[in-house]
Design an enzyme around this catalytic site. Sequence first.
Site, PDB file in Angstrom:
ATOM      1  N   LEU A  19     -21.381  -4.811  48.217  1.00 23.91           N
ATOM      2  CA  LEU A  19     -22.057  -4.571  49.495  1.00 23.91           C
ATOM      3  C   LEU A  19     -23.567  -4.636  49.341  1.00 23.91           C
ATOM      4  O   LEU A  19     -24.269  -5.180  50.196  1.00 23.91           O
ATOM      5  CB  LEU A  19     -21.714  -3.154  49.973  1.00 23.91           C
ATOM      6  CG  LEU A  19     -20.617  -3.032  50.991  1.00 23.91           C
ATOM      7  CD1 LEU A  19     -20.387  -1.574  51.308  1.00 23.91           C
ATOM      8  CD2 LEU A  19     -21.005  -3.785  52.254  1.00 23.91           C
ATOM      9  N   CYS A 381       0.346 -14.074  59.044  1.00 22.92           N
ATOM     10  CA  CYS A 381       1.064 -14.643  57.910  1.00 22.92           C
ATOM     11  C   CYS A 381       2.459 -14.011  57.771  1.00 22.92           C
ATOM     12  O   CYS A 381       3.311 -14.286  58.593  1.00 22.92           O
ATOM     13  CB  CYS A 381       0.226 -14.542  56.646  1.00 22.92           C
ATOM     14  SG  CYS A 381       0.593 -15.902  55.520  1.00 22.92           S
ATOM     15  N   HIS A 507      -4.853 -16.918  58.189  1.00 24.69           N
ATOM     16  CA  HIS A 507      -5.555 -15.637  58.027  1.00 24.69           C
ATOM     17  C   HIS A 507      -6.882 -15.626  58.784  1.00 24.69           C
ATOM     18  O   HIS A 507      -7.934 -15.892  58.195  1.00 24.69           O
ATOM     19  CB  HIS A 507      -5.805 -15.362  56.539  1.00 24.69           C
ATOM     20  CG  HIS A 507      -4.558 -15.047  55.786  1.00 24.69           C
ATOM     21  ND1 HIS A 507      -4.065 -13.763  55.652  1.00 24.69           N
ATOM     22  CD2 HIS A 507      -3.682 -15.853  55.150  1.00 24.69           C
ATOM     23  CE1 HIS A 507      -2.953 -13.800  54.956  1.00 24.69           C
ATOM     24  NE2 HIS A 507      -2.686 -15.056  54.642  1.00 24.69           N
ATOM     25  N   GLU A 509      -8.602 -13.232  59.688  1.00 23.80           N
ATOM     26  CA  GLU A 509      -9.510 -12.140  59.273  1.00 23.80           C
ATOM     27  C   GLU A 509     -10.618 -12.617  58.348  1.00 23.80           C
ATOM     28  O   GLU A 509     -11.686 -12.013  58.270  1.00 23.80           O
ATOM     29  CB  GLU A 509      -8.718 -11.001  58.617  1.00 23.80           C
ATOM     30  CG  GLU A 509      -8.100 -11.278  57.246  1.00 23.80           C
ATOM     31  CD  GLU A 509      -6.721 -11.921  57.290  1.00 23.80           C
ATOM     32  OE1 GLU A 509      -6.383 -12.545  58.311  1.00 23.80           O
ATOM     33  OE2 GLU A 509      -5.981 -11.803  56.289  1.00 23.80           O
TER      34      GLU A 509
HETATM   35  N1  GLN Z   1       5.103 -14.250  51.570  1.00 24.18           N
HETATM   36  C1  GLN Z   1       4.843 -15.137  52.644  1.00 24.18           C
HETATM   37  C2  GLN Z   1       4.710 -16.579  52.194  1.00 24.18           C
HETATM   38  O1  GLN Z   1       4.510 -16.839  51.045  1.00 24.18           O
HETATM   39  C3  GLN Z   1       3.608 -14.725  53.433  1.00 24.18           C
HETATM   40  C4  GLN Z   1       2.333 -14.886  52.683  1.00 24.18           C
HETATM   41  C5  GLN Z   1       1.184 -14.103  53.289  1.00 24.18           C
HETATM   42  O2  GLN Z   1       1.390 -13.235  54.117  1.00 24.18           O
HETATM   43  N2  GLN Z   1      -0.023 -14.364  52.845  1.00 24.18           N
HETATM   44  O3  GLN Z   1       4.785 -17.469  52.997  1.00 24.18           O
END
Ligand code: GLN
Length: 548
Positions: A19, A381, A507, A509
């Site tokens: 940070l 995900c 993702h 985020e």
């Molecule tokens: N385990 C799941 C996959 O491999 C989701 C991966 C994750 O959430 N980053 O597709």
Amino acid sequence: MTKHIFVTGGVVSSLGKGLTSASIGMLLERRGLRVRMQKLDPYINVDPGTMSPYQHGEVYVLDDGSETDLDLGHYERFTNSPLTRRCNYTTGQIYLRVIEKERRGEFLGKTVQVIPHITNEIKNCIRQLGSEDVDVVITEIGGTVGDIESQPFLEAIRQFSLDAGKENCLYIHLTLVPFLKVAGELKTKPTQHSVGQLRQIGIQPDILICRTERELPTAEKEKIALFCNVPVDSVIEERDKDFSIYEVPLSLVEHGLDSLIVKKLGLNTNTLELDDWRDLIHRLRNPETEISIAVVGKYAEHKDAYKSIYEAIDHAGMEHHSQIRIGRIQSEEIEREGPERLLAGFDGILVPGGFGERGTEGKVDAIRWARKRNIPFLGICLGMQCAVIEFARNVVGLEAANSTEFDKDTPHPVICLLDEQQNITDKGGTMRLGSQQSHVRLGTRALECYGQQEISERHRHRYEFNNVYQQQFDAHGLVVAATSENDSLVEIIEVANHPFFVAVQFHPEFKSKPTAAHPLFSGFVQAAVRRSSRESYSAESTTDISNR
Ligand code: GLN
């Protein structure tokens, strides 16, 4: 000539070096300088991609698909410095590169040693970030001074100033000045010892940043300055922030850190531009509403496991002038106690990514709860994959539907292994990784959020939505809202007739910033704020087959 700043840490770990480095990068950028950020980690894993979140917290994924330390997330949230795989090296990677060179015969029969071969490789990794259009490279050294494993990195940064010139390098050491209750005093001795260790290996820090829970009085600063051989104005206080990490840069400015760095490196800069950041802190401190979001995950008890998710929720809260209480709920507890007891009262539910079967049934239960009660839901995900499983079982009527990650013999593999993954056996760096384009469909909630059809988001997964089931899902109200470039992979799904039920294979985020909340987080939090003020609250959904 690019200038180099090295940030080391002393006394204890978890002092917030990441940070602090990110804040320094941000302050220099906001003086008009072109900055690059880098982290060197002393562990032997080649990258954190295969490490458990319990060991290492979140794995932060970059656009180029590299799986990196979570401090790179701080760098990206605080600065605009472009990050690539050249911004995070581990001992494992450094040794791997040197050993590969040795196998190719590049050392011409010499004995390959830590000094100079490993240290040269480390110096190359630092040097390659400098260029004509970069003013400052900030390199953070992971670990704590005194650890055996960080020694080659410290030796390399010591040597670096011999090559680059002392005037082009600045050493900043972050230390702890603890308050001892029994003595009623702040103690400077640990800092003296830690700087002593640095000096023993030939590094004289230029600036000391002292983490403290109380104000650091002048007398203590003078003592630290004298024993550590630095001018007293180079001892900077960094007080603990209960309120928000986004206040750290402002407090460092108050203590004159940016001017000090600029002076010591002889940099010509513009004046510091912080208006938007101050505005952000103002919004954070003066919220108009208060809501609560449950994050239901396998590692919810670990505060760093979903770091970027928590930050992205906060960014959306700032955008909507809302203070958000985040409930970290362990999915296994939902399996034991049921969603009612753990989730009642939350204004939104988020299920993040994850690997492995443990806790997945709890996630499925939480998602069913959100869907049936019209509670805003964002799945990420594995969170999306669980949403598909839940819908298949409870709405479409495919009772034993599952992901082949959890049940290889499921009669309804609604989530299955990506084609490209079929023959992969190595675990490190082999998933579908990094930024890829997707196309958002018209008339979807996702399009309302993004405001554009072409998007680029970061991935990290092996399994995917099984397209064989697409029509069946569609007929029951689970809509495919975005697909990959060639339409082959499902990227976003939504449930129609729900205030906000969006789940994504990527993702989001990782691309949220305090100054620019991610559109999906923003939409999700907005729906939760609406729900909490009852604007769009509607009765329980009846689509579940158990309700028919
Ligand atoms: N385990 C799941 C996959 O491999 C989701 C991966 C994750 O959430 N980053 O597709």
